[in-house]
Design an enzyme around this catalytic site. Sequence first.
Site, mmCIF file in Angstrom:
data_model
loop_
_atom_site.group_PDB
_atom_site.id
_atom_site.type_symbol
_atom_site.label_atom_id
_atom_site.label_comp_id
_atom_site.label_asym_id
_atom_site.label_seq_id
_atom_site.Cartn_x
_atom_site.Cartn_y
_atom_site.Cartn_z
ATOM 1 N N ARG A 37 0.820 -1.213 0.000
ATOM 2 C CA ARG A 37 0.000 0.000 0.000
ATOM 3 C C ARG A 37 0.857 1.267 0.000
ATOM 4 N NH1 ARG A 37 -4.924 -1.749 4.124
ATOM 5 N NH2 ARG A 37 -6.105 -2.935 2.570
ATOM 6 N N LYS A 198 -18.922 -17.036 2.715
ATOM 7 C CA LYS A 198 -20.334 -16.860 3.041
ATOM 8 C C LYS A 198 -21.095 -16.210 1.899
ATOM 9 C CE LYS A 198 -19.901 -16.499 8.081
ATOM 10 N NZ LYS A 198 -20.200 -15.660 9.265
ATOM 11 N N GLY A 348 -8.775 -8.975 -0.514
ATOM 12 C CA GLY A 348 -7.529 -9.431 0.100
ATOM 13 C C GLY A 348 -7.129 -10.840 -0.265
ATOM 14 N N GLY A 371 -13.550 -3.615 0.844
ATOM 15 C CA GLY A 371 -14.958 -3.270 0.963
ATOM 16 C C GLY A 371 -15.418 -2.316 -0.114
#
Length: 394
Positions: A37, A198, A348, A371
Amino acid sequence: MNFKRLSDIDVRGKRVFIRADLNVPQDERGTITDITRIRAALPTIQYARSCGAMVMLTSHLGRPTEGTLTPADSLAPIAQVLGELLGVPVRLIADWVADTSWQKNLHPGEVVLLQNCRVNVGEKKNDETLAKAMAALCDIYVNDAFGTAHRAEATTEGIARYAPVVCAGELMAAELDALTRALAQPKRPLVAIVAGSKVSTKLTILRALAEKVDTLIVGGGIANTFLLAQNHPIGKSLAEPDLIDEAKKLMADFPGKFPLPSDVVCGKSFAPDATAQAKSLDQVLHDDLIMDVGGQTLKQLVPILESAGTIVWNGPLGVFEFEGFDAGTRGLAEMIAASNAFSIAGGGDTLAAITKFKVGDRIDYCSTGGGAFLEFLEGKTLPAVAALERRADP
């Protein structure tokens, strides 16, 4: 998508405030373990420096308590690494909102790092007074933190309402350009891969994407839920039985868009040393864990990915961290890398798989957002991006 870019603005002699995403992982001693990053933030910083700007840089790190700075929350390790990469000292400024005397000593070409922005009281709640105070520190505000674009905070959205000039940095602009190309103006067929543990966390994304794409490949625990919805045995595999009806509805609403696995690789325990067993779906036993897709499934994906015009990838097909169960994700990564399609990947686990299988140089764009990437895929408005668009006109 209409927004100003840093490269379009004269920054010489100006105070340039850059909101970056330098939330890097650290070990128990505070040593940075991955500087990806920080490297991603360099082009914007170097451009502003080279044009004679006075560069003020800030980021969040971890989840600090507002009003309290602990050693673990400090950006000091980042300042050191950033200085080494830039080849110049980078001063770390504490209490930079309350005491602005540090600005008197700024000079063109200098880079200062403003201490963890989430320590400032009101940052998370996007406090108007805080946003105005930060805006007063700069002549130009640059948002280069796509990874936080889905959060309306003082340094991501509030400051953009009050700064004299507002624009996107090179990383932010590249992210938005790539996502727009992939989703708003895609070359068809558009293929999306959405995988993970999920289905509930990505259910709205699946429906939103199904309306846009030509093919939607699901994997991991998400695929297990879909298999269960088709009455296939999944043993003790990760799945969400309470969402079977929703999975059925998705397949009914979008027939032919969900190619499901035809064979799988199972283990008896979730462990690196578990014995991998390739099985057809009807061979899965009550004590099996589905931990990867099988070779036949990969073969079925070949024509889909070879003919694709655009590929959007989020999530591995199996437990790629374990050597016996990484063939599915490896095969997928290599097929995407070999495709002539425009490919964009994010998340990720996806980026970790790309790194493991060494295909990063053959993926057209790897998104730094987690996100934010998912919410963009879902079609949600990202607050920080909306702020850039509002300030696009002179």
